[in-house]
Write an enzyme that holds these catalytic residues in place. Structure first.
Site, PDB file in Angstrom:
ATOM      1  N   HIS A  16       3.872   1.535   2.604  1.00 17.46           N
ATOM      2  CA  HIS A  16       3.802   0.309   3.415  1.00 17.46           C
ATOM      3  C   HIS A  16       4.154  -0.860   2.505  1.00 17.46           C
ATOM      4  O   HIS A  16       3.388  -1.178   1.588  1.00 17.46           O
ATOM      5  CB  HIS A  16       2.380   0.054   3.923  1.00 17.46           C
ATOM      6  CG  HIS A  16       1.846   1.085   4.872  1.00 17.46           C
ATOM      7  ND1 HIS A  16       1.981   0.980   6.224  1.00 17.46           N
ATOM      8  CD2 HIS A  16       1.138   2.220   4.655  1.00 17.46           C
ATOM      9  CE1 HIS A  16       1.384   2.010   6.812  1.00 17.46           C
ATOM     10  NE2 HIS A  16       0.870   2.784   5.878  1.00 17.46           N
TER      11      HIS A  16
ATOM     12  N   GLU B 262      -2.933  10.918   3.465  1.00 15.60           N
ATOM     13  CA  GLU B 262      -3.862  10.671   4.564  1.00 15.60           C
ATOM     14  C   GLU B 262      -3.839  11.956   5.351  1.00 15.60           C
ATOM     15  O   GLU B 262      -2.794  12.334   5.901  1.00 15.60           O
ATOM     16  CB  GLU B 262      -3.383   9.529   5.444  1.00 15.60           C
ATOM     17  CG  GLU B 262      -3.481   8.177   4.777  1.00 15.60           C
ATOM     18  CD  GLU B 262      -3.165   7.068   5.763  1.00 15.60           C
ATOM     19  OE1 GLU B 262      -4.084   6.374   6.195  1.00 15.60           O
ATOM     20  OE2 GLU B 262      -1.983   6.916   6.107  1.00 15.60           O
TER      21      GLU B 262
ATOM     22  N   GLU C 132       0.852  -1.195   0.000  1.00 14.51           N
ATOM     23  CA  GLU C 132       0.000   0.000   0.000  1.00 14.51           C
ATOM     24  C   GLU C 132       0.881   1.235   0.000  1.00 14.51           C
ATOM     25  O   GLU C 132       1.851   1.323   0.749  1.00 14.51           O
ATOM     26  CB  GLU C 132      -0.870  -0.056   1.266  1.00 14.51           C
ATOM     27  CG  GLU C 132      -1.673   1.183   1.560  1.00 14.51           C
ATOM     28  CD  GLU C 132      -2.398   1.091   2.921  1.00 14.51           C
ATOM     29  OE1 GLU C 132      -2.476  -0.016   3.510  1.00 14.51           O
ATOM     30  OE2 GLU C 132      -2.863   2.126   3.395  1.00 14.51           O
TER      31      GLU C 132
ATOM     32  N   ASP D  75       0.408   5.077   0.668  1.00 18.33           N
ATOM     33  CA  ASP D  75      -0.489   6.143   1.108  1.00 18.33           C
ATOM     34  C   ASP D  75       0.041   7.493   0.648  1.00 18.33           C
ATOM     35  O   ASP D  75       0.891   8.104   1.286  1.00 18.33           O
ATOM     36  CB  ASP D  75      -0.642   6.120   2.630  1.00 18.33           C
ATOM     37  CG  ASP D  75      -1.351   4.866   3.102  1.00 18.33           C
ATOM     38  OD1 ASP D  75      -2.170   4.336   2.330  1.00 18.33           O
ATOM     39  OD2 ASP D  75      -1.077   4.405   4.218  1.00 18.33           O
TER      40      ASP D  75
END
Ligand SMILES: *[C@@H]1O[C@H](CO)[C@@H](O)[C@H](O)[C@H]1NC(C)=O
Ligand SMILES: *[C@@H]1O[C@H](CO)[C@@H](O)[C@H](O)[C@H]1NC(C)=O
Ligand SMILES: *[C@@H]1O[C@H](CO)[C@@H](O)[C@H](O)[C@H]1NC(C)=O
Ligand SMILES: *[C@@H]1O[C@H](CO)[C@@H](O)[C@H](O)[C@H]1NC(C)=O
Ligand SMILES: *[C@@H]1O[C@H](CO)[C@@H](O)[C@H](O)[C@H]1NC(C)=O
Ligand SMILES: *[C@@H]1O[C@H](CO)[C@@H](O)[C@H](O)[C@H]1NC(C)=O
Ligand SMILES: CC(=O)N[C@H]1CO[C@H](CO)[C@@H](O)[C@@H]1O
Length: 419
Positions: A230, A219, A214, A216
């Site tokens: 991640h 956020e 993942e 990101d």
């Protein structure tokens, strides 16, 4: 001919697969692909809500649900993968009542919906489909950049408007037990390895988790922001069990993040700050490789902003005496041990090279009030104001708007050189 074909398909579904009910109408969301030489070209992409936001019910009775977010699979209808597929039908979703609206290249996500005077949380999560509308758009961003505009002045402490990438399957796992596939939003996964009633659109009767790498990109709320890769040491969706799903499992759950506030730059991002969240701004993320080609190894994740026509360089933080303004091997070495163990930037880069699905969501957090993003050492909010009950009572209009989503050659997306 068409009718025969449809009849034949229907007959196949009858014996082998969870059926498709009412049709799905995807909100169009225009996006752009850019190159240095040709500028930006518009694409007729669209978004789809997660499968769990679609009505999934017993054949012949729409008031008997086959699964939902909270209670999981129906014991009667879904005791096995096969029976679930045979007994259940998936209907098209109503986007407006799930807080999702698009217009041109702009997507607005509302956390709350009002109906008959009552306010309820909808927390929409949508995925970008390609121009066919049947499959997810696979973004391959190694040695590329992605930019988007965001307007999040109403995202108060405790809210999270997210724009990120997960290594889901392009088809959403379409197959014998999942004829709907990406068209109905199946196949979600992320590095938290969460357990949902479905894995790739098939009943998750063994309560496995859905893990995948993942990235990101965003956020954030109006007070705090984080950029966080991640990595997982698996490729694409992996259905985990036991320790594999945990914090010493196949995915790095904490990530190697860059949050300016957490790194000591407390006046960089927020209301009336260097990046002023009272107004719309552009967020650019660049995935730089060691040899400046898409075959290279991801060596740096760079960030910059554009607001009011001006490029704003990323915050410069001091980490163990060294000035940093991007995510590098060095930052991850010093702050993200498990990320390194899962393969670090190199592994993240491999996922970006293979292709990842673009995801948009807005959500709140009743267990931790989003403190990890915006409170304590992470941001200026106090530890209780992110309580969803307070947000619902005081800010039922809280929402985020993402627009002008562009990706392509490094340097080509944020000058708005439209072809
Ligand atoms: C995109 O959609 C618009 C409006 O629906 C249409 O006019 C245009 O031809 C489409 N472009 C492509 C490349 O399909
Ligand atoms: C559908 O299910 C509900 C709830 O179990 C039941 O009350 C209703 O009678 C059923 N309707 C039909 C048409 O079978
Ligand atoms: C991935 O990490 C887990 C947890 O450390 C380990 O058990 C597993 O062997 C690793 N898998 C690969 C392919 O490296
Ligand atoms: C931001 O600045 C504007 C203009 O000076 C002011 O009206 C507004 O109250 C400020 N907002 C916050 C949250 O400080
Ligand atoms: C947290 O912030 C809210 C809103 O500003 C305020 O009402 C509350 O008293 C604060 N709580 C603490 C413990 O400071
Ligand atoms: C695009 O231009 C930027 C400079 O603006 C340069 O760094 C990059 O290498 C170029 N990319 C390609 C593929 O030409
Ligand atoms: C995931 C989560 O905690 N969602 C919460 C958002 O807030 C509403 C109330 O406003 C809760 O009902 C949800 O559980």
């Amino acid at each position: 001919m068409m009718r025969l074909l449809l009849a034949a398909l229907a007959a196949i579904h009858l014996v082998t697969a969870q059926r498709i009910g009412t049709p799905e109408v995807h909100p169009q969301l225009q996006t752009w692909k850019c190159t240095n030489s040709t500028g930006c070209t518009a694409q007729n992409t669209s978004v789809v809500l997660d499968a769990l936001s679609h009505p999934l019910h017993a054949i012949g009775n729409s008031s008997i649900s086959c699964s939902d977010w909270s209670s999981g699979l129906s014991k009667e209808l879904c005791s096995t993968k096969e029976s679930c597929a045979k007994n259940c039908v998936l209907d098209g979703a109503d986007y407006t009542s799930h807080g999702v609206q698009t217009k041109g290249g702009s997507l607005i996500l509302h956390q709350y919906q009002k109906s008959n005077g009552a306010v309820s949380a909808v927390s929409p999560r949508v995925y970008l489909l390609d121009e066919s509308g049947k499959n997810y758009d696979m973004l391959r961003l190694l040695n590329q950049e992605i930019s988007f505009d965001v307007e999040l002045s109403s995202l108060v402490c405790g809210m999270n408007g997210a724009l990120y990438l997960s290594e889901m399957l392009q088809s959403g796992g379409r197959g014998r037990l999942n004829p709907a596939g990406a068209e109905y939003g199946t196949g979600y996964c992320d590095a938290q390895c969460g357990t949902s009633p479905w894995i790739n659109g098939v009943a998750n009767t063994e309560s496995r988790g859905s893990c995948c790498s993942e990235m990101d990109l965003w956020e954030a709320n109006a007070r705090s922001t984080a950029l966080t890769p991640h990595a997982c040491n698996i490729t694409r969706l992996y259905a985990c069990t036991g320790d594999d799903c945990g914090s010493n499992g196949v995915c790095d759950k904490s990530g190697c993040g860059f949050n300016p506030y957490a790194l000591g730059e407390k006046d960089y991002y927020g209301y009336n700050m260097t990046v002023d969240t009272t107004k719309r701004f552009t967020v650019v993320t660049q995935f730089v490789t060691d040899d400046h080609t898409a075959r290279g190894r991801l060596s740096e994740i760079r960030r910059l902003y554009v607001q009011g026509g001006k490029v704003i360089q990323n915050a410069v933080a001091k980490v163990s005496g060294t000035e940093i303004d991007s995510i590098t091997e060095g930052l991850c070495e010093s702050s993200a041990g498990y990320f390194q163990k899962m393969g670090g930037l190199k592994q993240m880069g491999n996922a970006l090279r293979r292709g990842m699905v673009l995801i948009f969501s807005v959500w709140n957090d009743s267990s931790q009030f989003m403190n990890w993003l915006d409170s304590g050492s992470a941001g200026p909010c106090n530890s209780t104001e992110g309580n969803p009950d307070i947000i619902q009572a005081q800010h039922p209009e809280t929402s985020v708007t993402f627009s002008n989503i562009r990706w392509g050659d490094i340097g080509s997306t944020y000058t708005y050189a439209q072809k």
